[in-house]
Design a protein around this motif. Structure first.
Motif, PDB file in Angstrom:
ATOM      1  N   UNK A  12     -30.975 -10.162 -20.059  1.00 18.02           N
ATOM      2  CA  UNK A  12     -31.130 -11.533 -20.552  1.00 18.02           C
ATOM      3  C   UNK A  12     -29.888 -11.933 -21.323  1.00 18.02           C
ATOM      4  N   UNK A  13     -29.150 -12.863 -20.787  1.00 16.17           N
ATOM      5  CA  UNK A  13     -27.938 -13.347 -21.447  1.00 16.17           C
ATOM      6  C   UNK A  13     -28.139 -14.796 -21.855  1.00 16.17           C
ATOM      7  N   UNK A  14     -27.682 -15.114 -23.058  1.00 16.53           N
ATOM      8  CA  UNK A  14     -27.718 -16.498 -23.520  1.00 16.53           C
ATOM      9  C   UNK A  14     -26.526 -17.278 -22.990  1.00 16.53           C
ATOM     10  N   UNK A  15     -25.476 -16.538 -22.566  1.00 20.97           N
ATOM     11  CA  UNK A  15     -24.269 -17.178 -22.083  1.00 20.97           C
ATOM     12  C   UNK A  15     -23.444 -16.147 -21.313  1.00 20.97           C
ATOM     13  N   UNK A  16     -22.673 -16.631 -20.336  1.00 22.22           N
ATOM     14  CA  UNK A  16     -21.762 -15.768 -19.582  1.00 22.22           C
ATOM     15  C   UNK A  16     -20.353 -16.312 -19.766  1.00 22.22           C
ATOM     16  N   UNK A  17     -19.454 -15.427 -20.176  1.00 22.01           N
ATOM     17  CA  UNK A  17     -18.047 -15.747 -20.350  1.00 22.01           C
ATOM     18  C   UNK A  17     -17.329 -15.051 -19.202  1.00 22.01           C
ATOM     19  N   UNK A  18     -16.754 -15.827 -18.266  1.00 24.70           N
ATOM     20  CA  UNK A  18     -16.263 -15.231 -17.032  1.00 24.70           C
ATOM     21  C   UNK A  18     -14.830 -15.642 -16.712  1.00 24.70           C
TER      22      UNK A  18
END
Length: 177
Positions: free
Chosen positions: A46-52
């Motif tokens: 469960x991620x609140x945000x993805x930095x890619x």
């Protein structure tokens, strides 16, 4: 505060982002490529945000983002911030058309990153509390300038510019490593 997936094929870039975000209280999960991100999400991370990162070896950010946006359930709505050393308006447009929520240029600037993340996470929290389905315009129409009613900024200069303050902050964030 929340959990962030940092996806970048560069260990040093992940380290800088990890240090910045851990100092802000975020839990971090790291991935070195797009396929790993997809596998994590399928396994229930469960991620609140993805930095890619924009450019990764096995599956670029465009393809990874599109696949996330087509996943079943709330994971498809996870906010995604694209990172790139490319400073052109075209990359920003391409990123938004692929489903990215925001676009940040490298090197990462702490204040910009933290502010952008907080805005996206809080916007997602408010949307998930709403009983109405999410009705958003296509991603390429939602520039920050447009949302805030500001005129769009002129094109970034094409000549490389070294901002010593950014370099010093990057050095502080990275530490001796």
């Amino acid at each position: 505060i929340g959990t962030v997936i940092i996806a970048d094929d560069s260990e040093s870039n992940r380290m800088v982002a990890r240090r910045i975000l851990q100092a802000e209280g975020y839990s971090i999960v790291e991935a070195s490529n797009g396929q790993t991100v997809l596998n994590m999400l399928r396994r229930g991370v469960n991620a609140d945000l993805i930095l890619m990162d924009v450019e990764m070896p096995d599956m670029d950010r465009l393809h990874t983002t599109r696949r996330i946006r087509h996943m079943a359930g709330p994971v498809s709505q996870t906010p995604i911030i694209a990172l790139s050393a490319h400073q052109s308006r075209d990359w920003n447009v391409i990123a938004r058309q692929s489903g990215v929520d925001e676009f940040i240029n490298k090197p990462i600037q702490r204040e910009k990153l933290v502010q952008t993340m907080q805005e996206l996470i809080s916007r997602g929290s408010v949307a998930s509390l709403s009983s109405q389905p999410k009705q958003m315009p296509p991603p390429h129409l939602r520039s920050k300038s447009a949302r805030l009613g500001r005129p769009s900024r002129p094109e970034t200069p094409t000549s490389p510019v070294l901002d010593i303050r950014v370099l010093e902050q990057l050095y502080n964030d990275a530490g001796d490593e």
